[in-house]
Design a protein around this motif. Structure first.
Motif, PDB file in Angstrom:
ATOM      1  N   SER A 246       0.729  -1.352  -0.010  1.00  0.00           N
ATOM      2  CA  SER A 246      -0.019   0.037  -0.102  1.00  0.00           C
ATOM      3  C   SER A 246       0.861   1.134  -0.008  1.00  0.00           C
ATOM      4  CB  SER A 246      -0.952  -0.168   1.232  1.00  0.00           C
ATOM      5  OG  SER A 246      -1.387   1.109   1.196  1.00  0.00           O
ATOM      6  N   THR A 247       0.443   2.344  -0.654  1.00  0.00           N
ATOM      7  CA  THR A 247       1.208   3.484  -0.785  1.00  0.00           C
ATOM      8  C   THR A 247       0.633   4.420   0.375  1.00  0.00           C
ATOM      9  OG1 THR A 247      -0.578   4.397  -2.339  1.00  0.00           O
ATOM     10  CG2 THR A 247       1.555   3.357  -3.290  1.00  0.00           C
ATOM     11  N   ASP A 248      -0.399   3.911   0.963  1.00  0.00           N
ATOM     12  CA  ASP A 248      -0.934   4.690   2.128  1.00  0.00           C
ATOM     13  C   ASP A 248       0.030   4.667   3.411  1.00  0.00           C
ATOM     14  OD1 ASP A 248      -2.257   6.239   4.298  1.00  0.00           O
ATOM     15  OD2 ASP A 248      -4.074   5.056   3.534  1.00  0.00           O
ATOM     16  N   PHE A 249       0.967   5.247   3.490  1.00  0.00           N
ATOM     17  CA  PHE A 249       1.886   5.099   4.640  1.00  0.00           C
ATOM     18  C   PHE A 249       1.553   5.235   5.954  1.00  0.00           C
ATOM     19  CE2 PHE A 249       4.925   7.265   7.702  1.00  0.00           C
ATOM     20  CZ  PHE A 249       5.777   6.269   7.648  1.00  0.00           C
ATOM     21  N   ILE A 250       0.306   6.212   6.258  1.00  0.00           N
ATOM     22  CA  ILE A 250      -0.145   6.442   7.581  1.00  0.00           C
ATOM     23  C   ILE A 250      -0.858   5.284   8.043  1.00  0.00           C
ATOM     24  CG2 ILE A 250      -1.716   7.719   8.956  1.00  0.00           C
ATOM     25  CD1 ILE A 250       0.718   9.253   8.261  1.00  0.00           C
TER      26      ILE A 250
ATOM     27  N   PHE B 115       2.038  16.126   1.457  1.00  0.00           N
ATOM     28  CA  PHE B 115       1.262  15.000   2.040  1.00  0.00           C
ATOM     29  C   PHE B 115      -0.027  14.919   1.685  1.00  0.00           C
ATOM     30  CE2 PHE B 115       0.548  11.448   4.812  1.00  0.00           C
ATOM     31  CZ  PHE B 115       1.613  10.638   4.717  1.00  0.00           C
ATOM     32  N   PRO B 116      -0.657  13.817   1.164  1.00  0.00           N
ATOM     33  CA  PRO B 116      -2.049  13.690   0.724  1.00  0.00           C
ATOM     34  C   PRO B 116      -3.019  13.808   1.884  1.00  0.00           C
ATOM     35  CG  PRO B 116      -0.927  11.566   0.580  1.00  0.00           C
ATOM     36  CD  PRO B 116       0.096  12.525   0.827  1.00  0.00           C
ATOM     37  N   ASN B 117      -2.559  13.101   2.887  1.00  0.00           N
ATOM     38  CA  ASN B 117      -3.430  13.425   4.264  1.00  0.00           C
ATOM     39  C   ASN B 117      -2.763  14.138   5.334  1.00  0.00           C
ATOM     40  OD1 ASN B 117      -5.376  12.698   6.378  1.00  0.00           O
ATOM     41  ND2 ASN B 117      -5.642  10.606   5.696  1.00  0.00           N
ATOM     42  N   LEU B 118      -3.032  15.409   5.317  1.00  0.00           N
ATOM     43  CA  LEU B 118      -2.298  15.922   6.330  1.00  0.00           C
ATOM     44  C   LEU B 118      -2.433  15.996   7.777  1.00  0.00           C
ATOM     45  CD1 LEU B 118       0.103  18.304   6.551  1.00  0.00           C
ATOM     46  CD2 LEU B 118      -1.851  20.232   6.160  1.00  0.00           C
ATOM     47  N   GLU B 119      -3.792  15.918   7.953  1.00  0.00           N
ATOM     48  CA  GLU B 119      -4.217  15.711   9.358  1.00  0.00           C
ATOM     49  C   GLU B 119      -3.818  14.386   9.945  1.00  0.00           C
ATOM     50  OE1 GLU B 119      -5.502  18.057  11.419  1.00  0.00           O
ATOM     51  OE2 GLU B 119      -5.569  19.392   9.992  1.00  0.00           O
ATOM     52  N   ALA B 120      -4.004  13.452   9.376  1.00  0.00           N
ATOM     53  CA  ALA B 120      -3.481  12.295   9.676  1.00  0.00           C
ATOM     54  C   ALA B 120      -2.018  12.226   9.921  1.00  0.00           C
ATOM     55  CB  ALA B 120      -3.886  10.992   8.685  1.00  0.00           C
ATOM     56  N   LEU B 121      -1.043  12.720   8.959  1.00  0.00           N
ATOM     57  CA  LEU B 121       0.445  12.850   9.279  1.00  0.00           C
ATOM     58  C   LEU B 121       0.468  13.637  10.627  1.00  0.00           C
ATOM     59  CD1 LEU B 121       3.277  12.300   8.439  1.00  0.00           C
ATOM     60  CD2 LEU B 121       3.062  14.325   6.962  1.00  0.00           C
ATOM     61  N   LEU B 122      -0.031  14.781  10.758  1.00  0.00           N
ATOM     62  CA  LEU B 122      -0.090  15.500  11.767  1.00  0.00           C
ATOM     63  C   LEU B 122      -0.240  14.969  13.103  1.00  0.00           C
ATOM     64  CD1 LEU B 122      -1.417  18.826  10.696  1.00  0.00           C
ATOM     65  CD2 LEU B 122       1.360  18.548  11.215  1.00  0.00           C
ATOM     66  N   GLN B 123      -1.221  13.911  13.074  1.00  0.00           N
ATOM     67  CA  GLN B 123      -1.852  13.052  14.221  1.00  0.00           C
ATOM     68  C   GLN B 123      -0.345  12.042  14.472  1.00  0.00           C
ATOM     69  OE1 GLN B 123      -4.209  13.531  16.329  1.00  0.00           O
ATOM     70  NE2 GLN B 123      -3.191  11.933  17.492  1.00  0.00           N
ATOM     71  N   LEU B 124      -0.095  11.285  13.549  1.00  0.00           N
ATOM     72  CA  LEU B 124       1.121  10.376  13.770  1.00  0.00           C
ATOM     73  C   LEU B 124       2.124  10.965  14.263  1.00  0.00           C
ATOM     74  CD1 LEU B 124       1.974   7.528  13.441  1.00  0.00           C
ATOM     75  CD2 LEU B 124       2.693   8.150  11.049  1.00  0.00           C
ATOM     76  N   ILE B 125       2.666  12.266  13.935  1.00  0.00           N
ATOM     77  CA  ILE B 125       3.769  13.027  14.241  1.00  0.00           C
ATOM     78  C   ILE B 125       3.567  13.539  15.724  1.00  0.00           C
ATOM     79  CG2 ILE B 125       4.925  14.927  14.139  1.00  0.00           C
ATOM     80  CD1 ILE B 125       4.698  15.004  10.991  1.00  0.00           C
ATOM     81  N   ALA B 126       2.597  13.767  15.825  1.00  0.00           N
ATOM     82  CA  ALA B 126       2.165  14.232  17.557  1.00  0.00           C
ATOM     83  C   ALA B 126       2.287  13.162  18.534  1.00  0.00           C
ATOM     84  CB  ALA B 126       0.765  14.896  17.590  1.00  0.00           C
ATOM     85  N   THR B 127       1.902  11.766  17.805  1.00  0.00           N
ATOM     86  CA  THR B 127       1.994  10.631  18.704  1.00  0.00           C
ATOM     87  C   THR B 127       3.408  10.177  18.699  1.00  0.00           C
ATOM     88  OG1 THR B 127      -0.171   9.884  17.912  1.00  0.00           O
ATOM     89  CG2 THR B 127       1.271   8.157  18.738  1.00  0.00           C
ATOM     90  N   THR B 128       4.001  10.081  17.757  1.00  0.00           N
ATOM     91  CA  THR B 128       5.503   9.529  17.816  1.00  0.00           C
ATOM     92  C   THR B 128       6.499  10.421  18.775  1.00  0.00           C
ATOM     93  OG1 THR B 128       6.109  10.551  15.762  1.00  0.00           O
ATOM     94  CG2 THR B 128       5.222   8.286  15.622  1.00  0.00           C
TER      95      THR B 128
END
Length: 451
Positions: free
Chosen positions: A73-77, A184-197
């Motif tokens: 999958s290309t959907d990294f998140i 990044f295609p899904n910015l909100e999801a990426l920001l959430q992942l970054i906040a978690t990590t």
């Protein structure tokens, strides 16, 4: 290290299953094994490492629930989220089983996990095991992640096209176009992942694969963000005993080809283990290499060219034009290549591991960042350390030719090469006895033993 009657310390390492993350984790394992710790690698079945390359480790496969479709999958998140969710309970059960089977002379001292595999902390906490976080990218990248909430609140995120070349407030010399979040295609999801990590919940320390002489200002700021020790003890690959952690088969025939080339005459080209280009970019790269005249070693990884296979796309006239000047392989033993006397430049995607490997050999770079932290790293190379040039526009053969000529055969090249050599010497001092990385490793060992 072991005292009479004292049990040996066992460490469980949980890597993120991508080449750029597996490498530093396995190198860290080798370093800590050399200090007397036993090492268990708890890994997903997706992109699992080869145990035969590390006979001193115990490998513990964890069911990750990934299908072939998920893995490609290309959907990294979604992939990272699924890996974390699917791994947490099997990892917890495996750790519990290890605790039950502990021998008299060995115990699990702590779990060291890649920051992206954040659920490993939860599994360890359930069993009252201590944890340490491994950060595999630069301190600068980590620091920029802390600024995203404020930048978003102030309306800078997502950045407008008109401000892409503007400097990010408080993050000189980085521009908005250098940030991890760009395009990044899904910015909100990426920001959430970054906040978690970036959160440190219960872990007792952070390990960074970096060097004080490279990132001292950013490391100082990062230490203010966390209330736990930060051990900057890189570059791991120069401290760890030699071994291979490549997920792809390395073609060593390119070393034989390099042996026949003059010193500093070859430019090495590789966009790493994850990036890709299209057919047009392949052709532009090919003719840029052909027209610039230096000899080249070009890695074209399977799957790195979108669409048709690269063999079908490269025209016969290109092959005739370069004749014996070029060597193309599907994957190369990169550390050995960069250390070779024939290599005078590295055209790189600017993954953090590649940058460290290039700096350690004093090889100047042409920067072609593709995504993620690569743009920040490229800015570091070209504008902070000034040991490379940045390809800042769309790939075009004329620009490629000019960049290669600048790096390999110009007055500017001599200055860039000298700075690269000076930086190499600084890093070498860091890993010797009394150097910052040497001392940081000692401090980490003492920290683990104090748990």
């Amino acid at each position: 290290m072991e005292k009479q009657g004292q049990r040996c310390s066992g460490l469980v390492l949980v890597p993120c299953p991508f080449q750029g993350h597996i490498n530093p984790m396995l190198q860290l394992g080798a370093i800590l094994h050399s200090k007397g710790f036993s090492i268990t690698i708890a890994h997903s079945q997706f992109n699992s490492p080869n145990p035969s390359n590390h006979p001193n480790f115990t490998f513990l496969p964890i069911q990750d629930g990934q299908t072939d479709h998920d893995a490609t999958s290309t959907d990294f998140i979604s992939l990272i989220t699924a890996l974390n969710v699917n791994l947490v309970f099997p990892l917890q059960e495996s750790l519990a089983q290890m605790i039950k089977q502990e021998e008299k002379k060995e115990r699990i001292t702590c779990v060291i996990y890649d920051a992206i595999m954040y659920k490993a902390e939860e599994a360890a906490n359930h069993l009252k095991l201590q944890t340490i976080v491994l950060v595999t990218n630069s301190a600068a990248t980590r620091l920029t992640h802390f600024t995203y909430p404020q930048l978003q609140a102030e309306g800078y995120i997502p950045p407008k096209d008109s401000m892409l070349r503007d400097l990010v407030p408080g993050l000189h010399p980085f521009r908005f176009k250098d940030l991890t979040i760009l395009n990044f295609p899904n910015l909100e999801a990426l920001l959430q992942l970054i906040a978690t990590t970036i959160k440190i919940r219960t872990s007792s320390a952070i390990i960074c694969n970096t060097v004080d002489c490279l990132e001292q200002p950013f490391l100082a700021q990062l230490k203010k963000q966390y209330q736990v020790p930060i051990f900057s003890m890189g570059p791991f690959h120069k401290i760890a005993p030699p071994s291979s952690s490549s997920l792809l088969k390395e073609d060593t025939s390119c070393i034989t080809w390099l042996d026949k080339q003059a010193p500093k005459s070859v430019i090495y080209v590789s966009i790493g283990s994850a990036a890709s280009i299209d057919g047009r970019e392949l052709i532009e790269t090919a003719w840029g290499l052909a027209n610039s005249k230096p000899h080249f070693l070009w890695v074209i990884r399977p799957g790195s060219v979108r669409g048709l296979g690269w063999r079908e796309l490269l025209p016969e006239c290109f092959k005739k034009a370069v004749e014996e000047r070029g060597c193309i392989v599907e994957w190369a033993p990169q550390k050995e290549v960069l250390a070779h006397v024939a290599v005078g430049g590295f055209w790189s995607h600017c993954g953090w591991n590649s940058i460290l490997e290039s700096i350690c050999e004093g090889v100047p770079m042409i920067c072609q960042p593709c995504f993620g932290d690569q743009r920040l790293n490229a800015r570091y190379v070209s504008h902070v350390w000034k040991v490379g040039l940045e390809l800042d526009n769309e790939l075009e053969r004329g620009e490629i030719e000019r960049a290669i000529r600048r790096l390999m055969a110009s007055k500017e090249c001599e200055e860039v090469r000298q700075r690269a050599t000076d930086l190499k010497v600084k890093v070498e001092h860091s890993i010797r006895e009394g150097g910052s990385s040497y001392n940081s490793l000692d401090d980490l060992v003492n920290h683990i033993l104090s748990i």
